[in-house]
Design an enzyme around this catalytic site. Structure first.
Site, PDB file in Angstrom:
ATOM      1  N   LYS A 198       0.836  -1.205   0.000  1.00 34.81           N
ATOM      2  CA  LYS A 198       0.000   0.000   0.000  1.00 34.81           C
ATOM      3  C   LYS A 198       0.869   1.252   0.000  1.00 34.81           C
ATOM      4  O   LYS A 198       1.465   1.619   0.997  1.00 34.81           O
ATOM      5  CB  LYS A 198      -0.945   0.053   1.213  1.00 34.81           C
ATOM      6  CG  LYS A 198      -2.050   1.082   0.952  1.00 34.81           C
ATOM      7  CD  LYS A 198      -2.625   1.731   2.162  1.00 34.81           C
ATOM      8  CE  LYS A 198      -1.812   2.840   2.764  1.00 34.81           C
ATOM      9  NZ  LYS A 198      -1.682   4.067   1.931  1.00 34.81           N
ATOM     10  N   CYS A 307      13.531  10.508   7.017  1.00 30.63           N
ATOM     11  CA  CYS A 307      13.514   9.943   8.365  1.00 30.63           C
ATOM     12  C   CYS A 307      14.856  10.175   9.045  1.00 30.63           C
ATOM     13  O   CYS A 307      14.934  10.355  10.248  1.00 30.63           O
ATOM     14  CB  CYS A 307      13.176   8.458   8.307  1.00 30.63           C
ATOM     15  SG  CYS A 307      14.196   7.526   7.163  1.00 30.63           S
TER      16      CYS A 307
HETATM   17  P1  NAI Z   1       1.910   8.168   8.241  1.00 29.50           P
HETATM   18  O1  NAI Z   1       2.897   7.405   9.021  1.00 29.50           O
HETATM   19  O2  NAI Z   1       0.551   8.277   8.840  1.00 29.50           O
HETATM   20  O3  NAI Z   1       1.773   7.546   6.785  1.00 29.50           O
HETATM   21  C1  NAI Z   1       2.672   6.607   6.230  1.00 29.50           C
HETATM   22  C2  NAI Z   1       1.901   5.481   5.559  1.00 29.50           C
HETATM   23  O4  NAI Z   1       1.066   4.841   6.532  1.00 29.50           O
HETATM   24  C3  NAI Z   1       0.972   5.930   4.441  1.00 29.50           C
HETATM   25  O5  NAI Z   1       0.952   4.939   3.441  1.00 29.50           O
HETATM   26  C4  NAI Z   1      -0.373   5.989   5.129  1.00 29.50           C
HETATM   27  O6  NAI Z   1      -1.456   5.840   4.249  1.00 29.50           O
HETATM   28  C5  NAI Z   1      -0.279   4.809   6.078  1.00 29.50           C
HETATM   29  N1  NAI Z   1      -1.162   4.872   7.240  1.00 29.50           N
HETATM   30  C6  NAI Z   1      -1.616   5.970   7.898  1.00 29.50           C
HETATM   31  N2  NAI Z   1      -2.417   5.627   8.913  1.00 29.50           N
HETATM   32  C7  NAI Z   1      -2.484   4.273   8.923  1.00 29.50           C
HETATM   33  C8  NAI Z   1      -3.151   3.319   9.740  1.00 29.50           C
HETATM   34  N3  NAI Z   1      -3.924   3.692  10.765  1.00 29.50           N
HETATM   35  N4  NAI Z   1      -2.967   2.001   9.469  1.00 29.50           N
HETATM   36  C9  NAI Z   1      -2.179   1.612   8.466  1.00 29.50           C
HETATM   37  N5  NAI Z   1      -1.543   2.470   7.647  1.00 29.50           N
HETATM   38  C10 NAI Z   1      -1.681   3.789   7.865  1.00 29.50           C
HETATM   39  O7  NAI Z   1       2.522   9.608   7.979  1.00 29.50           O
HETATM   40  P2  NAI Z   1       1.848  10.931   7.355  1.00 29.50           P
HETATM   41  O8  NAI Z   1       0.534  11.182   7.993  1.00 29.50           O
HETATM   42  O9  NAI Z   1       1.914  10.872   5.891  1.00 29.50           O
HETATM   43  O10 NAI Z   1       2.894  12.045   7.854  1.00 29.50           O
HETATM   44  C11 NAI Z   1       2.826  12.559   9.169  1.00 29.50           C
HETATM   45  C12 NAI Z   1       4.187  12.640   9.809  1.00 29.50           C
HETATM   46  O11 NAI Z   1       4.763  11.353   9.872  1.00 29.50           O
HETATM   47  C13 NAI Z   1       5.224  13.457   9.069  1.00 29.50           C
HETATM   48  O12 NAI Z   1       5.139  14.809   9.394  1.00 29.50           O
HETATM   49  C14 NAI Z   1       6.515  12.854   9.541  1.00 29.50           C
HETATM   50  O13 NAI Z   1       6.884  13.424  10.772  1.00 29.50           O
HETATM   51  C15 NAI Z   1       6.148  11.416   9.768  1.00 29.50           C
HETATM   52  N6  NAI Z   1       6.603  10.570   8.642  1.00 29.50           N
HETATM   53  C16 NAI Z   1       7.795   9.980   8.789  1.00 29.50           C
HETATM   54  C17 NAI Z   1       8.313   9.236   7.772  1.00 29.50           C
HETATM   55  C18 NAI Z   1       9.637   8.609   7.945  1.00 29.50           C
HETATM   56  O14 NAI Z   1      10.162   8.033   7.005  1.00 29.50           O
HETATM   57  N7  NAI Z   1      10.218   8.682   9.113  1.00 29.50           N
HETATM   58  C19 NAI Z   1       7.609   9.079   6.493  1.00 29.50           C
HETATM   59  C20 NAI Z   1       6.326   9.717   6.443  1.00 29.50           C
HETATM   60  C21 NAI Z   1       5.868  10.444   7.497  1.00 29.50           C
END
Ligand code: NAI
Ligand code: MG
Length: 501
Positions: A198, A307
């Site tokens: 996904k 990250c």
């Molecule tokens: P997120 O962690 O919510 O999203 C990442 C993935 O998880 C996406 O594919 C999303 O659709 C999926 N996802 C979201 N909620 C889910 C759930 N309940 N169950 C299963 N899958 C789920 O991150 P988002 O909302 O895009 O970004 C928010 C913050 O997260 C950013 O500001 C950043 O701080 C952090 N982030 C960190 C990343 C990293 O590589 N460390 C990458 C993306 C976001």
């Protein structure tokens, strides 16, 4: 409704004609059991270009029923498809073919990924190279996954088999979608698993194009299923699905915790690559030019959406002011703009939500008493989610901007006295993904590397990735290690076989 009429604006500057061709065949569909299909609900969502807020394409929105279909297809392919009968050599050839196809479609893939998440084209091209390397590296593994023959009684013959886990649900973010997808897929396929992937709703187009290439390479039906959709719906359906054996997730720590909770009902294997607030420590004896260059790349690269961003820059008191000047210069030298504009070095953040989030952190920094020496607000562009590269000083390690992952081009510079102070402040965080150390004192470098609680430590460099080295987080930055031989363990399980002679 139709996205096509404005596509020339949305994808302005794209050079490869196949980029527009791919976007024109909208709505994009889900890849389930080797076929491109609409969502059962008929729903679609828009994928935007964050540099101009125009629609690039409509994308089928997977719901729980599509996830269920995809999991069934992956289960069937795992249990009795041609995949399960392939020899390790055949898997190697297949993965090398995928690497070749990525190489052949380099420009289109870079353009799609750059349009979708806003990264300047040069950055996106670099990540295509990483995708090729990932498939190439993991193509070597199928023929090198060994079991053991174990010491046993004279009338026994005991051995182990290292076997795949089964159906892997993989959930990835948007900051480097092609590399994230390639990383997750290469891990799972080299070890003989099947996948339901996904991608993130903000940037899934390049992942769908990768799906086409996988089919072209000859990946059998059902082995890889790609199901874009929203996190709380499609992502949650996948992480809660009882017939999924493993979930591999990259994204925020908050969502990572949700995924771990969801795994409990059926005790799924889980690996998590989560956020960071990595300390980048500059000692007074550092080689100043490269330290400054890498400190800047560490926080401004990919608009800070990494990250492993070195978001807390600890500078020894003696050189603090001089270092800050150099960092401010480098921040100011960035040219913000759209993907293909000449000279652009920094793109927008990925979405309106992220834009508001990052600007919110900047306001929090100001109201807690930090000083934005440069930047400190949105970019001047009338459209698009631009944020000015920002350098905060007068930061204390207990401020919000020093504790939470901002995921934007916002550096928090914090002074330190000596080695011990640097280590204590550096470790004073809930995260533990990475750390950087700049010093010419080799024994200090190694001592500090040992004391820092982080999964990766860079000495006199930063953000170097090599797929031969394990990658993952300490503390709340994750569980498990990707890349290297250790990743092979994470995608396989061990069976003990006892034979009475
Ligand atoms: P997120 O962690 O919510 O999203 C990442 C993935 O998880 C996406 O594919 C999303 O659709 C999926 N996802 C979201 N909620 C889910 C759930 N309940 N169950 C299963 N899958 C789920 O991150 P988002 O909302 O895009 O970004 C928010 C913050 O997260 C950013 O500001 C950043 O701080 C952090 N982030 C960190 C990343 C990293 O590589 N460390 C990458 C993306 C976001
Ligand atoms: Mg997008």
């Amino acid at each position: 409704m139709a996205a096509a009429p404005r596509l020339e604006i949305a994808a302005q500057g794209a050079k490869d004609p196949r980029t527009l061709e791919f976007l024109r065949s909208s709505p994009k569909k889900l890849l389930i059991n080797g076929k491109w299909v609409p969502a059962r609900s008929g729903k679609t969502f828009e994928s935007l270009n964050p540099a101009n807020e125009e629609v690039l394409a409509e994308v089928a929105e997977a719901g729980p029923e599509d996830i269920d279909e995809a999991v069934k297809a992956a289960r069937k392919a795992f249990e009795d498809g041609p995949w399960s009968r392939m020899t390790p050599h055949q898997r190697t050839k297949l993965l090398l073919k995928v690497a070749d196809l990525i190489e052949q479609n380099r420009e289109q893939l870079a353009e799609l990924s750059s349009l979708d998440n806003g990264a300047p084209i040069m950055g996106a091209q670099g990540l295509v190279t990483s995708a090729v390397e990932l498939f190439t590296y993991f193509a070597g593994w199928p023929t090198k996954i060994f079991g053991e023959t174990n010491p046993s009684a004279p009338d026994m013959f005991n051995y182990t088999l290292r076997e795949p886990l089964g159906v892997c649900g993989q959930i990835i973010p948007w900051n480097g979608p092609l590399m994230s997808a390639s990383n997750k897929l290469a891990h799972a396929l080299s070890t003989g698993n099947t996948v339901v992937l996904k991608p993130a709703e903000q940037a899934c187009l390049v992942v769908l194009r990768l799906g086409e290439l996988l089919l072209e390479a000859g990946v059998p039906e059902g082995v890889v299923n790609i199901v874009p959709g929203f996190g709380p719906v499609a992502g949650a359906a996948l992480s809660n699905h009882p017939d999924v054996d493993k979930i591999a997730f990259t994204g925020s720590t908050t969502t990572g915790k949700e995924i771990l909770k969801a795994s409990v009902a059926t005790l799924k294997h889980v690996s998590l690559e989560l956020g960071g607030k990595s300390p980048h420590i500059i000692f007074a004896d550092a080689d100043m030019e490269p330290a400054l260059n890498f400190a800047a790349i560490g926080i401004f690269g990919n608009t800070g959406q990494a990250c492993i961003a070195g978001s807390r820059i600890f500078v020894q008191e003696k050189i603090h002011d001089q270092f800050v000047d150099g960092l401010v210069q480098r921040a100011k030298a960035h040219k913000l703009g759209a993907q293909f504009e000449p000279g652009v070095t920094m793109g927008p953040v990925v979405s309106k939500v992220q834009h508001q989030r990052v600007l919110g952190y900047i306001e929090a920094g100001k109201s807690e008493g930090a000083t934005a020496l440069t930047g400190g607000g949105p970019g001047p562009q009338p459209k698009g989610y631009f944020v000015q590269p920002t350098v905060f000083t007068q930061v204390r390690n207990d401020m919000k901007i020093a504790r939470e992952e901002i995921f934007g081009p916002v550096a928090a510079v914090i002074p330190f006295k000596d080695e011990n102070d640097a280590v204590l402040q550096g470790n004073d965080t809930t995260y533990g993904l990475a750390a950087g150390i700049w010093t010419r004192d080799i024994s200090r470098a190694h001592k500090v590397a040992r004391r820092l609680k982080a999964g990766t430590v860079w000495i006199n460099c930063y953000m170097v990735l090599d797929f031969t080295m394990p990658f993952g987080g300490y503390k709340q930055s994750g569980q498990g290690r990707e890349f290297s031989n250790h990743a092979i363990e994470m995608y396989t399980q061990m069976k003990s076989v006892f034979v009475k002679l």
